[in-house]
Scaffold this motif. Sequence first.
Motif, PDB file in Angstrom:
ATOM      1  N   CYS A   1      35.045  37.794  46.080  1.00  0.00           N
ATOM      2  CA  CYS A   1      34.363  37.254  45.044  1.00  0.00           C
ATOM      3  C   CYS A   1      32.990  37.791  45.224  1.00  0.00           C
ATOM      4  CB  CYS A   1      34.583  35.792  45.230  1.00  0.00           C
ATOM      5  SG  CYS A   1      33.660  34.946  43.853  1.00  0.00           S
ATOM      6  N   VAL A   2      32.181  38.895  44.284  1.00  0.00           N
ATOM      7  CA  VAL A   2      30.856  39.021  44.303  1.00  0.00           C
ATOM      8  C   VAL A   2      30.310  38.398  43.224  1.00  0.00           C
ATOM      9  CG1 VAL A   2      31.578  41.314  45.619  1.00  0.00           C
ATOM     10  CG2 VAL A   2      31.377  41.068  43.104  1.00  0.00           C
ATOM     11  N   LEU A   3      31.028  37.915  42.280  1.00  0.00           N
ATOM     12  CA  LEU A   3      30.398  37.356  41.302  1.00  0.00           C
ATOM     13  C   LEU A   3      30.016  35.836  41.593  1.00  0.00           C
ATOM     14  CD1 LEU A   3      32.540  38.487  38.168  1.00  0.00           C
ATOM     15  CD2 LEU A   3      30.195  39.386  39.065  1.00  0.00           C
ATOM     16  N   PRO A   4      28.978  35.379  40.748  1.00  0.00           N
ATOM     17  CA  PRO A   4      28.344  33.805  41.609  1.00  0.00           C
ATOM     18  C   PRO A   4      29.247  32.975  40.920  1.00  0.00           C
ATOM     19  CG  PRO A   4      27.079  34.805  39.475  1.00  0.00           C
ATOM     20  CD  PRO A   4      28.058  35.864  39.861  1.00  0.00           C
ATOM     21  N   LEU A   5      29.219  31.754  41.784  1.00  0.00           N
ATOM     22  CA  LEU A   5      30.247  30.730  41.447  1.00  0.00           C
ATOM     23  C   LEU A   5      29.340  29.662  40.704  1.00  0.00           C
ATOM     24  CD1 LEU A   5      31.736  30.080  45.143  1.00  0.00           C
ATOM     25  CD2 LEU A   5      32.814  30.571  42.897  1.00  0.00           C
TER      26      LEU A   5
ATOM     27  N   SER B   1      38.412  34.081  40.054  1.00  0.00           N
ATOM     28  CA  SER B   1      38.588  34.379  41.517  1.00  0.00           C
ATOM     29  C   SER B   1      38.874  33.203  42.430  1.00  0.00           C
ATOM     30  CB  SER B   1      36.972  35.135  42.040  1.00  0.00           C
ATOM     31  OG  SER B   1      37.060  36.276  41.478  1.00  0.00           O
ATOM     32  N   LEU B   2      38.151  32.172  42.279  1.00  0.00           N
ATOM     33  CA  LEU B   2      38.474  30.900  43.201  1.00  0.00           C
ATOM     34  C   LEU B   2      39.528  30.328  42.655  1.00  0.00           C
ATOM     35  CD1 LEU B   2      38.101  28.491  45.182  1.00  0.00           C
ATOM     36  CD2 LEU B   2      36.439  27.641  43.539  1.00  0.00           C
TER      37      LEU B   2
ATOM     38  N   ASN C   1      36.978  41.262  40.995  1.00  0.00           N
ATOM     39  CA  ASN C   1      36.321  41.020  39.588  1.00  0.00           C
ATOM     40  C   ASN C   1      34.867  41.358  39.555  1.00  0.00           C
ATOM     41  OD1 ASN C   1      38.728  39.798  39.189  1.00  0.00           O
ATOM     42  ND2 ASN C   1      38.000  37.702  38.851  1.00  0.00           N
ATOM     43  N   VAL C   2      34.608  42.272  38.591  1.00  0.00           N
ATOM     44  CA  VAL C   2      33.215  42.777  38.549  1.00  0.00           C
ATOM     45  C   VAL C   2      32.939  42.843  36.951  1.00  0.00           C
ATOM     46  CG1 VAL C   2      33.002  43.927  40.835  1.00  0.00           C
ATOM     47  CG2 VAL C   2      33.512  45.150  38.511  1.00  0.00           C
ATOM     48  N   ILE C   3      31.747  42.794  36.707  1.00  0.00           N
ATOM     49  CA  ILE C   3      31.107  43.064  35.236  1.00  0.00           C
ATOM     50  C   ILE C   3      30.839  44.391  35.259  1.00  0.00           C
ATOM     51  CG2 ILE C   3      30.442  40.837  34.803  1.00  0.00           C
ATOM     52  CD1 ILE C   3      27.730  41.591  35.455  1.00  0.00           C
TER      53      ILE C   3
ATOM     54  N   PHE D   1      39.298  43.840  37.961  1.00  0.00           N
ATOM     55  CA  PHE D   1      39.500  43.101  36.637  1.00  0.00           C
ATOM     56  C   PHE D   1      37.872  43.088  35.995  1.00  0.00           C
ATOM     57  CE2 PHE D   1      39.190  38.934  34.215  1.00  0.00           C
ATOM     58  CZ  PHE D   1      40.092  39.058  33.662  1.00  0.00           C
ATOM     59  N   LEU D   2      37.647  43.849  35.192  1.00  0.00           N
ATOM     60  CA  LEU D   2      36.305  43.945  34.553  1.00  0.00           C
ATOM     61  C   LEU D   2      36.578  44.336  33.040  1.00  0.00           C
ATOM     62  CD1 LEU D   2      34.758  47.289  34.994  1.00  0.00           C
ATOM     63  CD2 LEU D   2      37.385  46.949  35.145  1.00  0.00           C
TER      64      LEU D   2
END
Length: 543
Positions: A224-228, A237-238, A272-274, A299-300
């Motif tokens: 998980c590199v995207l913000p929670l 992700s979570l 997952n990334v943007i 997943f993007l």
Amino acid sequence: MATPTLLSPLEVLRQFDAHDFSIDQFFQARLRRLSEQPMVEYQGSVTTWQSCAEQADHAVGWLLGRGVQAGDRIGLMAYNHPATVVLLIACARVGAILVPCNPEFEAREAQYIFEHAGVRGVICSTEALSKVQEATCLMSPAPWQVVIEQDQPDGEMSLLLQWQCSPPDLLTRTGTADSTCMIIYTSGTTGFPKGVMHSQRSYLLTAEAFVHRMYLQPDERLMCVLPLFHINALMYSLGGAMACGGTLILIRRFSASTFWQQAAQTRATEVNVIMSAAAILARRPIQEFDAQHSIRKMFLAPLNRDLLDTFQQRFHVPVLIECYGMTEIPGVLSNPFMGPHKLGSMGCISAHPDPAIERPQVRVIDEDGQDLPMGEVGELAVKTPTLMQGYFKDPEQTTASFKDGWFLTGDLVRRDADDFLFFFTRKKDIIRRRGENISGAEIDSAIGSHPDILECASIGVASDLGEEEILLAVVPRPGTTITPEAVHAYAQLQLSPIKRPRYIVMVESLPHTGSMKIAKFRLKPADHLRRQATDFSLQEVQP
């Protein structure tokens, strides 16, 4: 070596006891089977399911000791940390509501969210504490503030230490499937962010559906590199990691230079990334790539041919899944994991693995709400069991977002013969940048408050990183001599980096409608404005 047999998404979910779609029962079902398995890994430390459960018991006791009750809102302004996972579970048990906020926001932006939500307290990273204090100083009653990791200057213990010192609560189970578990603020055309309310049920339905979207397995390791504070990280992700019983590899903040090293070291299998982050990774020095990584699926959205080829051929990621989602209706459309994949599409209906769960429905409609034939462009309307509960304290906007029971996305799309949908443009004044929806009206209001600006208009223009950049056209007030540099400096004071214009151009006038509203659609295409504009790309935010 034989290829391991993949479990079907429904087989993955049925490893665990059935639950009532409350987060507590969902968590307990997995705890019974996975107690000593790693649930979260963060900066080399491992939190097992049992350890998370024990921390949640203490966190529930701590929340109750602070007087938190069902329905109370708890602000969160923090970078990724395992405490967020514990806090989500604890708040759900109490029936309290998590209100995540971007830690990069300026105090003014956070102030609106915290005041509108009426938060009882705010939990934050150390870096965000001063902004939280400024954002909440005028609220009455004043919310308490607690930092996650380090002791505060006034001597109050950090959140983690306070949890350790609080007696555990093993009995409280107030939250239900229909209890609101989070309010996520998303920008709207009015210029003020709207608080999207999601129930525990919609959260878990989205999480379990993600098992189907990415064919998650019980041994999955989701990086998980995207913000929670965003639905992608929180729900996909979570939520997906919890749903499949896998491990969440939590990265505090995205770093392009260390991404592949982190992927290899953590043995991540999914991420997952943007698109903007993916585009940056594609342009980084090849020396930063670590071929020992284990990522097999990504997943993007959106996805183009160059990125697909780069990640499959150069970075050896076999499966990239393009999708579509909104904060209000997460997890509705996706390219099927097992195919077919249509590059450039939003995908088709992505259902929950359990056929007993209501299947999402989509329509493409005209201005009168009538269905349009295949291939014609119209507004996407949706019905889905993951639908939001509504906009917090905004019944009028909630009502306006529906027509005959269908949620109106504001996105113009077309449908092909295979029921795949393709994005065309937006009806609303929204700029899509770095994976975030940014309100053009909010930018106009913030920068338009400068005394030397008569009026201004922000629009989205094409970005070489995908999605859009922000161009601001400014009409100076007569008799003044404001420069693009002065406007940019003012934007730095008024807006967080993600909302600051990259391009600023001074113009003599702006087009208007008959009701004297700025006609932004007449500014597009904006090639002539961009050629005249000052480009502040060197000071632009990085994802």
